[in-house]
Design a protein around this motif. Structure first.
Motif, PDB file in Angstrom:
ATOM      1  N   GLY A   1     -10.270  14.192 -34.920  1.00  0.00           N
ATOM      2  CA  GLY A   1      -9.408  13.413 -35.799  1.00  0.00           C
ATOM      3  C   GLY A   1      -9.414  13.952 -37.215  1.00  0.00           C
ATOM      4  N   ALA A   2     -10.550  14.483 -37.664  1.00  0.00           N
ATOM      5  CA  ALA A   2     -10.627  15.069 -38.996  1.00  0.00           C
ATOM      6  C   ALA A   2      -9.720  16.290 -39.101  1.00  0.00           C
ATOM      7  N   ILE A   3      -9.696  17.095 -38.054  1.00  0.00           N
ATOM      8  CA  ILE A   3      -8.847  18.297 -38.060  1.00  0.00           C
ATOM      9  C   ILE A   3      -7.370  17.903 -38.033  1.00  0.00           C
ATOM     10  N   SER A   4      -7.020  16.938 -37.191  1.00  0.00           N
ATOM     11  CA  SER A   4      -5.631  16.473 -37.132  1.00  0.00           C
ATOM     12  C   SER A   4      -5.199  15.856 -38.455  1.00  0.00           C
ATOM     13  N   ARG A   5      -6.090  15.046 -39.037  1.00  0.00           N
ATOM     14  CA  ARG A   5      -5.782  14.394 -40.299  1.00  0.00           C
ATOM     15  C   ARG A   5      -5.553  15.418 -41.398  1.00  0.00           C
TER      16      ARG A   5
ATOM     17  N   THR B   1     -15.008  14.636 -47.750  1.00  0.00           N
ATOM     18  CA  THR B   1     -14.996  13.600 -46.726  1.00  0.00           C
ATOM     19  C   THR B   1     -13.572  13.231 -46.342  1.00  0.00           C
ATOM     20  N   LEU B   2     -13.454  12.724 -45.127  1.00  0.00           N
ATOM     21  CA  LEU B   2     -12.208  12.166 -44.606  1.00  0.00           C
ATOM     22  C   LEU B   2     -12.541  10.891 -43.838  1.00  0.00           C
ATOM     23  N   HIS B   3     -11.611   9.952 -43.846  1.00  0.00           N
ATOM     24  CA  HIS B   3     -11.809   8.723 -43.079  1.00  0.00           C
ATOM     25  C   HIS B   3     -11.171   8.892 -41.699  1.00  0.00           C
ATOM     26  N   THR B   4     -11.963   9.392 -40.745  1.00  0.00           N
ATOM     27  CA  THR B   4     -11.505   9.506 -39.360  1.00  0.00           C
ATOM     28  C   THR B   4     -12.641   9.097 -38.442  1.00  0.00           C
ATOM     29  N   ARG B   5     -12.314   8.781 -37.203  1.00  0.00           N
ATOM     30  CA  ARG B   5     -13.316   8.254 -36.276  1.00  0.00           C
ATOM     31  C   ARG B   5     -14.082   9.344 -35.529  1.00  0.00           C
TER      32      ARG B   5
ATOM     33  N   LEU C   1     -18.339  19.764 -54.485  1.00  0.00           N
ATOM     34  CA  LEU C   1     -18.263  18.541 -53.695  1.00  0.00           C
ATOM     35  C   LEU C   1     -17.059  17.734 -54.164  1.00  0.00           C
ATOM     36  N   VAL C   2     -16.110  17.507 -53.271  1.00  0.00           N
ATOM     37  CA  VAL C   2     -14.945  16.678 -53.557  1.00  0.00           C
ATOM     38  C   VAL C   2     -15.159  15.358 -52.820  1.00  0.00           C
ATOM     39  N   GLY C   3     -15.242  14.260 -53.561  1.00  0.00           N
ATOM     40  CA  GLY C   3     -15.611  12.984 -52.965  1.00  0.00           C
ATOM     41  C   GLY C   3     -14.781  12.599 -51.760  1.00  0.00           C
ATOM     42  N   GLU C   4     -13.469  12.856 -51.813  1.00  0.00           N
ATOM     43  CA  GLU C   4     -12.601  12.503 -50.691  1.00  0.00           C
ATOM     44  C   GLU C   4     -11.308  13.300 -50.781  1.00  0.00           C
ATOM     45  N   ILE C   5     -10.800  13.717 -49.629  1.00  0.00           N
ATOM     46  CA  ILE C   5      -9.488  14.360 -49.565  1.00  0.00           C
ATOM     47  C   ILE C   5      -8.483  13.301 -49.148  1.00  0.00           C
ATOM     48  N   ARG C   6      -7.531  13.028 -50.049  1.00  0.00           N
ATOM     49  CA  ARG C   6      -6.580  11.938 -49.826  1.00  0.00           C
ATOM     50  C   ARG C   6      -5.128  12.387 -49.791  1.00  0.00           C
ATOM     51  N   ASP C   7      -4.865  13.612 -50.253  1.00  0.00           N
ATOM     52  CA  ASP C   7      -3.469  14.017 -50.392  1.00  0.00           C
ATOM     53  C   ASP C   7      -3.329  15.518 -50.156  1.00  0.00           C
TER      54      ASP C   7
END
Length: 365
Positions: free
Chosen positions: A253-257, A245-249, A219-225
């Motif tokens: 958007g998650a795939i694009s991000r 997790t990713l911050h997308t709506r 589990l990786v808390g967030e992908i930022r980079d």
């Protein structure tokens, strides 16, 4: 073993402690500590000021310092931002909080997220048990939880990891910033939780060294980079089950991000890898409930199938919404359909439904 920090009990610290106790007792999600405003809770999605004076630097700065481990306070003084986990005695019971300190002009401030004392049940959270069961049956690949801040992604992942630990013996590694839910030890499963900034320098480092610790699930808390995104994808390709997790709506958007973390000249290759390794995207929103007692969970669910994989590989993310619609038989659902079901079940009102759907006409169909 790292000893827990025991905050000093000064008069100013007591003000914050009392407010945190009120947050726990009232079921608030957050406590905001901002100079120039009274202490403020977020209760059922709405801000609610607590009785008391407008906060000043003389109240806020000493209290924040006393609540923070000394070495982390020094880091905050240098960087003006800090995340850490805090545990306090709340009326004789341990209370845990995810804390963010920030600087606003010349003032220090803080936001305290209340972490439930126990990992919630799927029923309480409104998360479909059949979806949770399906996710825990995945053997390898990448599963992304997305949504705006405060949408309950961390709670959903905690419930999923807790369910995994109840099954066959798994070696689970988490890399979090900070650690929120503490998982109970269970016979047959082995879990280690590492905190960015305390146990490891970054999410990428946590992944790098975690892969040497014989994991089944990461589990990786967030992908930022880019580095974390690449390592998560590589881990998923080499037989591990990776949650993040990713911050997308929304799901597309998650795939694009994810693709946008990488330079343009390698994005085709990354899309090819994603099309094979991405197993699911669960996107969450919390909506005001009909009775105002709590917030209701709306989900957009994407599972990889041939049309989805093809859309990812070719970069045609605009077609993903249509593929989710046509993938109902595979268990997929759009946000609009999820919101419509909440409306039909009487859990939200029509005004809320119309405010959050993209097509208000589908509510009448």
């Amino acid at each position: 073993m790292i000893e827990p920090h025991l905050p000093q009990q000064s008069e100013t610290t007591a003000v914050i402690r009392d407010a945190l106790a009120a947050a726990v007792q009232q079921g608030a999600s957050d406590l905001h500590v901002v100079v120039g405003h009274p202490l403020t809770l977020r209760l059922n999605g709405r801000l609610q000021e607590l009785p008391g004076p407008v906060l000043t630097d003389g109240i806020v700065a000493p209290a924040l310092r006393d609540l923070c481990p000394p070495e982390r306070w020094q880091l905050f003084q240098a960087e003006h931002n800090l995340d850490f986990a805090l545990e306090l005695d709340i009326n004789g019971q341990p209370g845990r909080f995810r804390v963010n300190y920030f600087v606003n002009g010349e003032h220090s401030g803080g936001c305290f997220r209340v972490i439930p004392a126990a990992i919630p049940s799927f029923q309480w959270a409104g998360f479909p048990v059949e979806v949770a069961d399906r996710l825990t049956q995945i053997r390898n690949g990448l599963v992304l939880f997305s949504g705006v801040t405060g949408a309950g992604k961390t709670t959903s992942l905690a419930m999923i990891i807790n369910l995994l630990m109840q099954g066959s013996g798994l070696r689970i590694i988490t890399v979090e910033e900070p650690i929120e839910y503490v998982f109970p030890m269970r016979s047959g499963s082995l879990i280690t939780q590492r905190e960015v900034g305390r146990d490891v320098q970054s999410f990428a480092d946590g992944l790098k060294y975690g892969l040497r610790q014989d994991p089944d699930v990461i589990l990786v808390g967030e992908i930022r980079d880019k580095q974390t995104a690449q390592m998560a994808l590589s881990a998923a390709e080499t037989g591990h089950l990776v949650f993040s997790t990713l911050h997308t709506r929304d799901a597309k958007g998650a795939i694009s991000r994810y693709t946008d973390f990488f330079p343009q000249n390698v994005q085709n290759e990354i899309r090819g890898q994603l099309s094979q390794s991405l197993q699911a995207v669960i996107c969450q929103h919390l909506l005001p409930s009909f009775d105002g007692e709590k917030r209701e969970l709306a989900l957009e669910i994407l599972y990889r199938n041939s049309p989805i994989a093809s859309a990812i590989r070719s970069g045609k993310t605009d077609s993903i919404d249509r593929n989710i619609l046509t993938g109902r038989a595979d268990g997929m659902i759009t946000f609009d359909e999820s919101i419509k079901r909440l409306l039909q079940a009487g859990k939200i009102d029509r005004e809320t439904a119309e405010r959050f759907v993209t097509d208000t006409g589908m509510l009448a169909r």
